[in-house]
Design a protein around this motif. Structure first.
Motif, mmCIF file in Angstrom:
data_model
loop_
_atom_site.group_PDB
_atom_site.id
_atom_site.type_symbol
_atom_site.label_atom_id
_atom_site.label_comp_id
_atom_site.label_asym_id
_atom_site.label_seq_id
_atom_site.Cartn_x
_atom_site.Cartn_y
_atom_site.Cartn_z
ATOM 1 N N ILE A 53 -4.642 -2.170 -8.237
ATOM 2 C CA ILE A 53 -4.335 -3.209 -7.283
ATOM 3 C C ILE A 53 -4.250 -4.391 -7.952
ATOM 4 C CG2 ILE A 53 -6.674 -2.951 -5.797
ATOM 5 C CD1 ILE A 53 -5.056 -4.591 -3.166
ATOM 6 N N GLN A 112 0.607 -1.423 0.028
ATOM 7 C CA GLN A 112 -0.036 0.113 0.072
ATOM 8 C C GLN A 112 1.131 0.693 0.646
ATOM 9 O OE1 GLN A 112 -1.126 2.595 2.412
ATOM 10 N NE2 GLN A 112 0.778 1.380 4.152
ATOM 11 N N MET A 140 1.579 1.923 -3.828
ATOM 12 C CA MET A 140 0.199 2.278 -4.143
ATOM 13 C C MET A 140 0.282 3.620 -4.112
ATOM 14 S SD MET A 140 -2.765 -0.426 -3.839
ATOM 15 C CE MET A 140 -3.836 0.322 -4.988
ATOM 16 N N LEU A 173 -5.863 -3.611 2.008
ATOM 17 C CA LEU A 173 -6.241 -2.522 1.341
ATOM 18 C C LEU A 173 -7.160 -1.820 2.457
ATOM 19 C CD1 LEU A 173 -4.601 -0.506 0.187
ATOM 20 C CD2 LEU A 173 -6.419 -1.498 -2.159
#
Length: 710
Positions: free
Chosen positions: A505, A484, A487, A529
């Motif tokens: 994702i 994460q 991301m 997430l």
């Protein structure tokens, strides 16, 4: 038990190796059903349970050995044993049984080959203390117990001496990840105080929140992204705040700060409240990342595909003779692999590289390589096609490339095809950020001079991260903590240049089941997430899902037994794709009450050969999937993979076209090509309805699930 093998097929897989590395020949015993075991282009392919013989090409000495394979294994092997065989003239020190020509040892169990959807190395240690006496061995027999629909391919078999790296480290045993117990406790904890918002402006950052129980000795900590939970001094700076009578506060800080004489942008930092008490500074809230980012080009228009028809892994250079394919097929969206990120930017100067700065450090752009991607993105723009770029980090077993070592996660195991970025070091995350910022800015220009990237898919199939985004053995929560961060890096950086950009994702069809012992399960990754977002601030990510059929080799997805219509279904495939749509519409999975978009970013159907029957099955699977997704509002795009059959995909033939070197019909259109072309046109129903008979249905309506899913 071994039998005399006079007639056999053989492949020499490794020949001239050192004395401590012995190449082997694979053979098919003559009692084995030749339809189940085949030899193709240097690879042995096995369907269902079987045995193979492995013949060392030089003398095997005393001591412990390791046997190494490269395997592509759809469905996994349930049980695997290995036995040694010696010619009767030999006299090894081992318990044995006699056959007509060999003395054979008692079979010993080996760790079975796991499910994998790419060729990956598999190593088993053959220790003398555990019954593997190989000195002078003439042949090894590998017995494999597999389900009837499992498919295994083996190549490059060799014997070698064991290495330290063969002994697997325990999950989370390495230092470059947070402690999973700390992470679980942190995500589950409830604080009375909280940060309610972080807004990044052009020159400053505004942080708002509320403080309970304290009115003095409370400060705001600025925590760099690379700092892990559990660090005793996580913040680089503590900032005084003024708390109002109602407990609220609002503070504005400069967006940049000096760190070791470098001017650093705090765009990707997170913020946390601390109280200075008897035991020192103690966190009194969860940390929080920015949710709102000022965009330099707020008028940059979003992509608006006219249909759900996409194509995966496209590039302008892949097949120049098919330069009109996007137009001919009516493609509205593509994915583009950006593999080997380190080749586009270096931390060291090189001839003809362009110098630029990020976070106060100098980096160097490889314009030649970047311009190759420009061609693909400009061609897509010329066809009014939306582009989603897939960010991939190389993970070779051995590499002296300083940039690659700086970029990939230090715990990455060489078993992985690709690696997680090094998001837990200042140097690694600085280099990663430099690459991301260069690319996001380059491919978001309003003049489109380099083409456009509309979305960023962050790595590949992270629930199967051991193969596709390796960070070493990690628990699911420690792995997601790393992922994460990656991301958020691209999300925060890219939204500076494009107000509608999303990060995605990437997940496989293994939903509530893990797929193998190294897998996490897509549902678990998605739920984690969401939990991180609820705790540390949400951001507008989407889901890039890969709902292949249950078996990649079997296109008859309507027969998938593990695809059920419930949220705990083992797999999500085209048969039960309605489950994914329903799950994404649950309140906890939404972003600001809006359903997050889903792109089915890699999906395809196999034709076992080029016969009409095999192509009918392939097209029928695609017709079913297409008809199902039309009424599912969360699903915006289906990216068909693969455009062209690829001989490096383990025997799969999932392309719309035949192999480029197919004898007599190179790049020939398969039945599925004509079907895919018809989607979204007046010809759609006529083409699709041809395959209802293959499925055994009278209408598409009877195949669509309309009942509630729980």
């Amino acid at each position: 038990m071994f039998r005399t093998c006079l007639a056999f097929c053989a492949i020499v897989l490794c020949c001239e190796l050192s004395a401590e590395q012995i190449g082997c020949v694979q053979r098919v015993p003559n009692e084995i059903n030749q339809e189940n075991v085949q030899l193709n282009n240097g690879t042995i392919e096995i369907h269902g349970s079987a045995s193979i013989e492995i013949v060392p090409q030089s003398t095997v000495g005393k001591g412990d050995w390791a046997i190494e394979f490269e395997t592509f294994c759809v469905g996994g092997v349930e049980q695997m044993t290995l036995a040694s065989a010696f010619e009767r003239s030999a006299s090894p020190n081992t318990a044995s049984k006699e056959t007509s020509e060999y003395k054979t040892s008692t079979p010993q169990s080996l760790p079975p080959f796991m499910h994998s959807e790419a060729f990956r190395p598999h190593v088993a240690i053959l220790e003398e203390a555990k019954g593997f006496h190989l000195a002078g061995v003439n042949m090894l027999r590998l017995d494999l117990t597999m389900k009837d629909d499992a498919v295994l391919q083996i190549r490059n078999v060799r014997l070698r001496r064991p290495q330290e790296s063969d002994h697997e480290k325990n999950a989370d045993s390495l230092a470059h990840a947070a402690d999973p117990e700390l992470l679980n406790a942190y995500l589950a904890r409830t604080f009375a105080s909280k940060i309610t918002g972080v807004t990044v402006g052009m020159s400053d950052i505004q942080i708002t929140g509320t403080v309970a129980n304290h009115r003095t000795d409370v400060t705001l900590g600025d925590i760099p992204m690379e700092i892990l939970l559990g660090n005793q001094s996580p913040y680089r700076e503590l900032i005084d705040i003024e708390i109002q009578n109602d407990g609220s506060f609002e503070v504005s800080v400069p967006r940049t700060t000096l760190v070791d004489d470098r001017r650093v942008d705090r765009l990707t930092d997170r913020w946390q409240l601390y109280h200075d008490g008897p035991s020192g500074n103690v966190a009194i809230c969860h940390a929080r990342y920015a949710e709102t980012v000022a965009c330099r080009q707020p008028e940059l228009p979003p992509a608006k595909p006219s249909s759900k028809k996409g194509l995966g892994g496209w590039s302008a250079q892949r097949s120049p003779v098919l330069k009109n394919e996007l137009k001919d097929l009516g493609i509205t969206a593509i994915t583009v692999n950006i593999g080997g990120l380190h080749q586009y930017v270096s931390a060291r100067p090189h001839p003809n590289f362009t110098k630029f700065s990020w976070q106060g450090r100098d980096y160097y752009a490889n314009e030649r390589e970047l311009q190759q991607l420009d061609k693909t993105f400009r061609e897509a723009a010329a066809n009014n096609v939306m582009v989603s770029a897939i960010l991939l980090i190389s993970n070779p077993e051995k590499s002296s490339d300083e940039d690659l070592q700086r970029l990939r996660h230090p715990d990455a195991d060489p078993s992985g095809m690709f690696a997680m970025p090094a998001v837990t070091s200042s140097e690694g995350i600085g280099y990663y950020g430099a690459i991301l910022n260069l690319m996001a800015e380059r491919w978001s220009r309003d003049d489109g001079i380099h083409g456009r990237v509309h979305h960023w898919i962050v790595h590949n199939e992270i629930d199967f991260g051991w193969v596709w985004t390796n960070a070493g053995r990690k628990s699911d929560i420690a792995y997601m903590d790393l992922y994460q961060r990656s991301m958020r890096m691209i999300d925060l950086i890219a939204r500076q240049y494009d107000p509608s950009v999303r990060t995605w994702i990437s997940l496989t069809h293994h939903w509530a089941e893990r797929g193998n012992e190294y897998g996490y399960g897509s549902k678990r990754m998605l739920d984690l997430l969401v939990q991180f977002c609820q705790t540390e601030g949400d951001f507008p990510w989407g889901l890039a899902y890969h709902p292949y059929p249950q078996s990649l080799f079997n296109p008859r997805t309507w027969q998938d037994e593990k695809a059920t219509f419930e949220f705990d279904t083992p797999k999500i495939t085209p048969k039960n794709i309605e489950v994914l749509d329903a799950y994404m519409k649950l309140p906890q999975n939404r972003y600001h009450d809006a359903v997050r978009p889903v792109h089915l970013s890699e999906n395809g159907f196999n034709s076992k050969d080029y016969s009409d029957a095999a192509q009918q099955d392939q097209a029928a699977g695609m017709a079913l999937a297409w008809k199902k997704i039309q009424s599912l509002s969360s699903i915006e795009i289906w990216h068909y993979h693969n455009w062209i059959d690829n001989r490096r995909e383990g025997g799969l033939k999932i392309g719309l076209r035949k192999f480029r070197d197919e004898s007599g019909d190179p790049l020939g259109k398969k039945l599925i090509w004509n079907l895919y072309q018809a989607f979204g046109t007046p010809r759609e129903d006529a083409e699709a309805n041809r395959y209802l008979q293959t499925i055994g249905a009278k209408s598409w309506d009877e195949l669509i699930h309309r009942e509630n899913i729980h």
